[in-house]
Scaffold this motif. Structure first.
Motif, PDB file in Angstrom:
ATOM      1  N   SER A  94       0.832  -1.193   0.000  1.00 33.34           N
ATOM      2  CA  SER A  94       0.000   0.000   0.000  1.00 33.34           C
ATOM      3  C   SER A  94       0.870   1.246   0.000  1.00 33.34           C
ATOM      4  O   SER A  94       2.009   1.244   0.451  1.00 33.34           O
ATOM      5  N   THR A  95       0.313   2.361  -0.540  1.00 35.23           N
ATOM      6  CA  THR A  95       1.075   3.592  -0.691  1.00 35.23           C
ATOM      7  C   THR A  95       0.263   4.777  -0.219  1.00 35.23           C
ATOM      8  O   THR A  95      -0.878   4.654   0.207  1.00 35.23           O
ATOM      9  N   LEU A  96       0.856   5.944  -0.366  1.00 30.90           N
ATOM     10  CA  LEU A  96       0.179   7.178  -0.003  1.00 30.90           C
ATOM     11  C   LEU A  96      -0.767   7.661  -1.094  1.00 30.90           C
ATOM     12  O   LEU A  96      -1.408   8.689  -0.945  1.00 30.90           O
ATOM     13  N   GLY A  97      -0.865   6.954  -2.187  1.00 30.25           N
ATOM     14  CA  GLY A  97      -1.813   7.308  -3.220  1.00 30.25           C
ATOM     15  C   GLY A  97      -1.436   8.533  -4.019  1.00 30.25           C
ATOM     16  O   GLY A  97      -2.264   9.396  -4.286  1.00 30.25           O
ATOM     17  N   SER A  98      -0.198   8.639  -4.429  1.00 32.85           N
ATOM     18  CA  SER A  98       0.253   9.801  -5.195  1.00 32.85           C
ATOM     19  C   SER A  98      -0.163   9.662  -6.655  1.00 32.85           C
ATOM     20  O   SER A  98      -0.700   8.648  -7.085  1.00 32.85           O
ATOM     21  N   ALA A  99       0.138  10.723  -7.423  1.00 30.04           N
ATOM     22  CA  ALA A  99      -0.138  10.705  -8.853  1.00 30.04           C
ATOM     23  C   ALA A  99       0.873   9.884  -9.628  1.00 30.04           C
ATOM     24  O   ALA A  99       0.682   9.623 -10.806  1.00 30.04           O
ATOM     25  N   LYS A 110       9.598  -2.120  -7.302  1.00 28.23           N
ATOM     26  CA  LYS A 110       9.034  -2.200  -8.637  1.00 28.23           C
ATOM     27  C   LYS A 110      10.048  -1.764  -9.683  1.00 28.23           C
ATOM     28  O   LYS A 110      10.702  -0.742  -9.535  1.00 28.23           O
ATOM     29  N   ILE A 111      10.173  -2.548 -10.764  1.00 29.95           N
ATOM     30  CA  ILE A 111      11.149  -2.255 -11.806  1.00 29.95           C
ATOM     31  C   ILE A 111      10.488  -2.078 -13.169  1.00 29.95           C
ATOM     32  O   ILE A 111      11.144  -1.781 -14.153  1.00 29.95           O
ATOM     33  N   ALA A 112       9.194  -2.258 -13.225  1.00 32.09           N
ATOM     34  CA  ALA A 112       8.447  -2.066 -14.466  1.00 32.09           C
ATOM     35  C   ALA A 112       7.054  -1.587 -14.117  1.00 32.09           C
ATOM     36  O   ALA A 112       6.499  -1.965 -13.085  1.00 32.09           O
ATOM     37  N   GLY A 113       6.498  -0.740 -14.964  1.00 30.41           N
ATOM     38  CA  GLY A 113       5.132  -0.273 -14.778  1.00 30.41           C
ATOM     39  C   GLY A 113       4.352  -0.471 -16.054  1.00 30.41           C
ATOM     40  O   GLY A 113       4.805  -0.066 -17.129  1.00 30.41           O
ATOM     41  N   SER A 114       3.202  -1.116 -15.968  1.00 24.58           N
ATOM     42  CA  SER A 114       2.412  -1.441 -17.149  1.00 24.58           C
ATOM     43  C   SER A 114       0.973  -1.001 -16.975  1.00 24.58           C
ATOM     44  O   SER A 114       0.469  -0.897 -15.857  1.00 24.58           O
ATOM     45  N   VAL A 154       5.820  11.314  -0.044  1.00 28.46           N
ATOM     46  CA  VAL A 154       5.593  10.457  -1.205  1.00 28.46           C
ATOM     47  C   VAL A 154       6.912  10.131  -1.895  1.00 28.46           C
ATOM     48  O   VAL A 154       7.135   9.011  -2.351  1.00 28.46           O
ATOM     49  N   ARG A 155       7.814  11.113  -1.962  1.00 27.76           N
ATOM     50  CA  ARG A 155       9.116  10.872  -2.573  1.00 27.76           C
ATOM     51  C   ARG A 155       9.884   9.800  -1.806  1.00 27.76           C
ATOM     52  O   ARG A 155      10.498   8.898  -2.405  1.00 27.76           O
ATOM     53  N   ASN A 156       9.865   9.851  -0.494  1.00 32.00           N
ATOM     54  CA  ASN A 156      10.559   8.836   0.301  1.00 32.00           C
ATOM     55  C   ASN A 156       9.974   7.458   0.055  1.00 32.00           C
ATOM     56  O   ASN A 156      10.710   6.467  -0.039  1.00 32.00           O
ATOM     57  N   GLU A 157       8.650   7.400  -0.049  1.00 34.10           N
ATOM     58  CA  GLU A 157       8.027   6.108  -0.305  1.00 34.10           C
ATOM     59  C   GLU A 157       8.367   5.602  -1.699  1.00 34.10           C
ATOM     60  O   GLU A 157       8.591   4.409  -1.901  1.00 34.10           O
ATOM     61  N   PHE A 158       8.423   6.511  -2.655  1.00 33.63           N
ATOM     62  CA  PHE A 158       8.805   6.147  -4.016  1.00 33.63           C
ATOM     63  C   PHE A 158      10.186   5.494  -4.020  1.00 33.63           C
ATOM     64  O   PHE A 158      10.406   4.471  -4.678  1.00 33.63           O
ATOM     65  N   ASP A 159      11.130   6.076  -3.286  1.00 32.47           N
ATOM     66  CA  ASP A 159      12.486   5.520  -3.225  1.00 32.47           C
ATOM     67  C   ASP A 159      12.488   4.108  -2.654  1.00 32.47           C
ATOM     68  O   ASP A 159      13.350   3.288  -2.998  1.00 32.47           O
ATOM     69  N   GLU A 160      11.527   3.826  -1.776  1.00 33.67           N
ATOM     70  CA  GLU A 160      11.445   2.495  -1.176  1.00 33.67           C
ATOM     71  C   GLU A 160      10.724   1.500  -2.077  1.00 33.67           C
ATOM     72  O   GLU A 160      10.780   0.298  -1.844  1.00 33.67           O
ATOM     73  N   ARG A 161      10.032   1.997  -3.116  1.00 36.87           N
ATOM     74  CA  ARG A 161       9.174   1.137  -3.933  1.00 36.87           C
ATOM     75  C   ARG A 161       9.673   0.904  -5.347  1.00 36.87           C
ATOM     76  O   ARG A 161       9.200  -0.001  -6.018  1.00 36.87           O
ATOM     77  N   ALA A 162      10.590   1.749  -5.838  1.00 36.99           N
ATOM     78  CA  ALA A 162      11.008   1.645  -7.236  1.00 36.99           C
ATOM     79  C   ALA A 162      12.516   1.509  -7.345  1.00 36.99           C
ATOM     80  O   ALA A 162      13.266   2.028  -6.506  1.00 36.99           O
ATOM     81  N   ILE A 163      12.955   0.822  -8.388  1.00 40.19           N
ATOM     82  CA  ILE A 163      14.385   0.598  -8.599  1.00 40.19           C
ATOM     83  C   ILE A 163      14.624   0.394 -10.091  1.00 40.19           C
ATOM     84  O   ILE A 163      13.689   0.054 -10.836  1.00 40.19           O
ATOM     85  N   SER A 164      15.855   0.612 -10.531  1.00 41.07           N
ATOM     86  CA  SER A 164      16.185   0.490 -11.953  1.00 41.07           C
ATOM     87  C   SER A 164      17.257  -0.572 -12.176  1.00 41.07           C
ATOM     88  O   SER A 164      17.923  -1.038 -11.237  1.00 41.07           O
ATOM     89  N   VAL A 165      17.432  -0.937 -13.451  1.00 36.32           N
ATOM     90  CA  VAL A 165      18.468  -1.907 -13.813  1.00 36.32           C
ATOM     91  C   VAL A 165      19.851  -1.390 -13.425  1.00 36.32           C
ATOM     92  O   VAL A 165      20.682  -2.143 -12.908  1.00 36.32           O
ATOM     93  N   ARG A 166      20.113  -0.105 -13.669  1.00 37.05           N
ATOM     94  CA  ARG A 166      21.432   0.430 -13.332  1.00 37.05           C
ATOM     95  C   ARG A 166      21.707   0.338 -11.841  1.00 37.05           C
ATOM     96  O   ARG A 166      22.827  -0.001 -11.419  1.00 37.05           O
ATOM     97  N   GLN A 167      20.715   0.634 -11.014  1.00 37.20           N
ATOM     98  CA  GLN A 167      20.900   0.550  -9.565  1.00 37.20           C
ATOM     99  C   GLN A 167      21.194  -0.877  -9.127  1.00 37.20           C
ATOM    100  O   GLN A 167      21.929  -1.104  -8.169  1.00 37.20           O
ATOM    101  N   LEU A 168      20.641  -1.831  -9.840  1.00 34.63           N
ATOM    102  CA  LEU A 168      20.809  -3.232  -9.458  1.00 34.63           C
ATOM    103  C   LEU A 168      22.090  -3.847 -10.014  1.00 34.63           C
ATOM    104  O   LEU A 168      22.664  -4.740  -9.400  1.00 34.63           O
TER     105      LEU A 168
END
Length: 280
Positions: free
Chosen positions: A145-150, A167-171, A210-224
């Motif tokens: 669950s999240t803060l419900g951002s845009a 999350k590494i992909a959004g569809s 919301v930004r802090n939560e985003f950092d905890e929820r999303a990641i990229s190939v380069r970061q990994l």
């Protein structure tokens, strides 16, 4: 009429403008649904950073248009639902099938699951151990669950690709014109400051939360992987991933002239128009 459920056309349309990219996805959907071309997997990129908003989003509530203009970003409304996505350092894909294809005859949730298997194989080819997460039960949905951002990438939905819970992909998916279109962003790199700079929030505190939560929820190939994966490398990985994960026969092809003509028409009449983009 073409009838082979496991035989797909794969096309790479390269870099396009925001309006053209969305128009071409819909144009391909029209032709796939009519049976004049094979079911299609498309890969593409964007000519500049672009915020795409979901069909049901309100621009004046969620997007700071002045900041978009100041930064030289594009804005486009998708025909699919979901929340705002910043398209930049990514490989964008679409999967398009006619309404009588098994993917389209499945439920929305099941079709997400099936297509996620192909995406998962693509990430594994890049050395990223992604997994398909099911959020079809309440306990799992509560966990994410999240803060419900845009913003789109702050949480997975239904079946999504995650690595270590991020999350590494959004569809997003739509069923229209007697066909199914699913398209999405495969994150090669991530610059969340760019996205959060152009979204609207009720306060700076809300933006920070919301930004802090985003950092905890999303990641990229380069970061990994600590390396910069190119567009071409990613395209090859996900072409292979779709073939193996979904047991498809892929035929390299090109977009047809009638599809381009319809895309140009849709771009002018719809996706490049304020009456479409600002309609809510």
């Amino acid at each position: 009429m073409i009838d082979n459920a496991n035989r797909f056309r794969v096309i790479d349309t390269g870099v396009g403008s925001a309006a053209y990219n969305m128009a071409l996805d819909e144009a391909i959907l029209l032709h796939v649904a009519n049976g004049t071309v094979l079911p299609t997997i498309r890969f593409y990129a964007w000519d500049r950073p672009t915020v795409s908003i979901g069909y049901f989003q309100r621009v004046d509530r969620d997007v700071d248009r002045q900041r978009l203009q100041d930064r030289g970003f594009s804005l486009v409304r998708r025909m699919t639902g979901g929340r705002a996505v910043l398209h930049d350092k990514e490989l964008t894909y679409s999967v398009i099938v006619p309404g009588d294809h098994p993917f389209a005859k499945a439920s929305v949730v099941e079709s997400y699951r099936q297509l996620s298997l192909g995406l998962c194989e693509g990430f594994i080819s890049l050395g990223v151990q992604a997994e398909v997460v099911s959020l079809t039960n309440e306990s799992e949905r509560t966990k994410y669950s999240t803060l419900g951002s845009a913003a789109c990438f702050d949480s997975p939905s239904w079946y999504e690709l995650v690595v270590a819970g991020k999350k590494i992909a959004g569809s997003a998916q739509v069923r229209a014109h007697n066909g199914l279109l699913q398209h999405g962003s495969l994150l090669l790199d991530l610059e969340p400051d760019d996205l959060f700079d152009v979204l609207l929030f009720r306060s700076d505190d809300e933006r920070a939360r919301v930004r802090n939560e985003f950092d905890e929820r999303a990641i990229s190939v380069r970061q990994l992987t600590s390396r910069n994966v190119t567009y071409q490398e990613a395209k090859q990985a996900f072409t292979s991933g779709f073939a193996h994960g979904l047991h498809l026969e892929l035929v390299e092809s090109n977009v047809t002239e009638p599809e381009i003509q319809d895309a140009m028409r849709l771009m002018q009449e719809k996706y490049a128009s304020d009456s479409w983009t600002l309609r809510r």
